[in-house]
Design a protein around this motif. Structure first.
Motif, mmCIF file in Angstrom:
data_model
loop_
_atom_site.group_PDB
_atom_site.id
_atom_site.type_symbol
_atom_site.label_atom_id
_atom_site.label_comp_id
_atom_site.label_asym_id
_atom_site.label_seq_id
_atom_site.Cartn_x
_atom_site.Cartn_y
_atom_site.Cartn_z
ATOM 1 N N ASP A 92 0.862 -1.167 0.000
ATOM 2 C CA ASP A 92 0.000 0.000 0.000
ATOM 3 C C ASP A 92 0.907 1.227 0.000
ATOM 4 O O ASP A 92 1.983 1.222 0.620
ATOM 5 C CB ASP A 92 -0.897 0.024 1.240
ATOM 6 N N ARG A 115 -1.241 -2.104 -4.055
ATOM 7 C CA ARG A 115 -2.584 -2.563 -3.702
ATOM 8 C C ARG A 115 -3.536 -1.376 -3.658
ATOM 9 O O ARG A 115 -4.505 -1.314 -4.407
ATOM 10 C CB ARG A 115 -2.528 -3.282 -2.351
ATOM 11 N N THR A 116 -3.296 -0.461 -2.757
ATOM 12 C CA THR A 116 -4.068 0.775 -2.667
ATOM 13 C C THR A 116 -3.111 1.948 -2.702
ATOM 14 O O THR A 116 -2.120 1.964 -1.967
ATOM 15 C CB THR A 116 -4.897 0.834 -1.367
ATOM 16 N N THR A 204 -7.650 3.775 -14.201
ATOM 17 C CA THR A 204 -8.979 3.213 -13.965
ATOM 18 C C THR A 204 -9.056 1.739 -14.352
ATOM 19 O O THR A 204 -9.864 0.990 -13.787
ATOM 20 C CB THR A 204 -10.047 4.001 -14.736
ATOM 21 N N THR A 208 -4.641 -1.395 -9.279
ATOM 22 C CA THR A 208 -4.507 -0.561 -8.086
ATOM 23 C C THR A 208 -5.804 0.174 -7.769
ATOM 24 O O THR A 208 -6.425 0.768 -8.659
ATOM 25 C CB THR A 208 -3.390 0.475 -8.281
ATOM 26 N N ARG A 209 -6.198 0.134 -6.514
ATOM 27 C CA ARG A 209 -7.299 0.987 -6.060
ATOM 28 C C ARG A 209 -6.717 2.361 -5.745
ATOM 29 O O ARG A 209 -5.818 2.482 -4.904
ATOM 30 C CB ARG A 209 -7.957 0.400 -4.816
ATOM 31 N N VAL A 211 -7.209 6.069 -4.306
ATOM 32 C CA VAL A 211 -8.000 6.943 -3.444
ATOM 33 C C VAL A 211 -7.373 8.325 -3.511
ATOM 34 O O VAL A 211 -6.174 8.482 -3.264
ATOM 35 C CB VAL A 211 -7.998 6.438 -1.982
ATOM 36 N N THR A 236 -14.319 9.050 -9.028
ATOM 37 C CA THR A 236 -14.367 8.659 -7.627
ATOM 38 C C THR A 236 -14.585 9.886 -6.767
ATOM 39 O O THR A 236 -14.496 11.029 -7.248
ATOM 40 C CB THR A 236 -13.062 7.946 -7.216
ATOM 41 N N ALA A 266 -10.769 -0.897 1.710
ATOM 42 C CA ALA A 266 -10.209 -1.521 0.514
ATOM 43 C C ALA A 266 -10.170 -3.032 0.628
ATOM 44 O O ALA A 266 -10.336 -3.755 -0.367
ATOM 45 C CB ALA A 266 -8.807 -0.984 0.248
#
Length: 268
Positions: A92, A115-116, A204, A208-209, A211, A236, A266
């Motif tokens: 992360d 990951r995030t 998009t 990967t997420r 934020v 988002t 997440a």
């Protein structure tokens, strides 16, 4: 326990620090170094292995050529190399300001390794409707630095960014290292970071997420506008974090709690 290390990279070394135990979390900034993340890192180290570092050419991360470039792409490559040396498949990542732009490039070109990504107030001026004017202002800031020096440039930079005397943190006189890092910021870092064009399609579509974070008290800052523009392009919502642009330093406990909430969501 905090341990310090040096990572060899082509043309230099990266200073990095490791503390805690658990899922890997990287905190990254630009041009700020590992010191400003210490409070947040200590909080997160209760349940994470937390890695902080000095970006290339800043403080303890030395380049053979002190005037060598610092682009989001090069800094993202440095983070990928850091993951390799740690033997980590992924992590992360919380990047703030220029470090958020580094994180965007890392998630774009190494999507399976993040990951995030929490991109906290990335100064992606290219997404603004008045991007031409804003990028011209960056050129003017760089010219001010070369013509009048660091003190004049930093005052102009703070004014353009929307800071005033009531900004969240008291300012101490800069040290010699601060002056050296500030000079590198204006000469090598500022333009490549500000002119970075995020690959929205790749972000998009990738694994990967992402934020997009913004300080709860950053409403008057230019980075509030850029963060809003990025969130809109990604489809988002903005996620509010305590404090303003440097909320991770001024409110480390509260910022850590908000970051935990983001990561818990997440993984849910």
């Amino acid at each position: 326990m905090l341990t310090t290390h040096q990572l060899p990279i082509p043309g230099g070394t990266i200073h990095y620090e490791v503390r805690g135990n658990g899922p890997l979390m990287i905190l990254t900034g630009s041009p700020v170094d590992a010191r400003v993340f210490a409070g947040l890192a200590d909080e997160l180290a209760r349940e994470h292995t937390v890695v902080t570092h000095d970006p290339r050419g800043i403080n303890r991360s030395r380049l053979d050529d002190p005037d060598g470039p610092s682009t989001p792409q090069l800094r993202a490559d440095d983070l990928a190399a850091l993951l390799d040396t740690l033997g980590a498949d992924d992590a992360d990542v919380m990047g703030s300001s220029g470090g958020a732009v580094t994180g965007l490039d890392l998630a774009t070109r190494y999507p399976d390794r993040v990951r995030t990504l929490v991109a906290h107030e990335p100064p992606v001026l290219t997404l603004l409707q008045d991007s031409a004017e804003q990028l011209a202002a960056v050129d003017a800031l760089v010219a001010t630095f070369h013509r009048e020096g660091f003190e004049a440039a930093i005052m102009a930079f703070l004014g353009n960014a929307g800071w005033d005397e009531d900004e969240e943190e008291p300012r101490e006189p800069p040290s010699a290292q601060d002056m050296a890092d500030g000079a590198r910021f204006f000469a090598q870092d500022l333009h490549p970071t500000s002119s970075y064009v995020p690959d929205i399609a790749a972000l998009t579509a990738g694994a990967t997420r992402v934020v997009v974070g913004v300080g709860a008290d950053s409403g008057d800052l230019l980075t509030h506008r850029t963060s809003t523009a990025l969130a809109e392009r990604l489809g988002t919502r903005l996620t509010a974090f305590p404090g303003a642009h440097h909320g991770f330093a001024s409110h480390p406990q509260e910022f850590a709690a908000a970051l935990r909430d983001v990561l818990t969501t997440a993984r849910a």
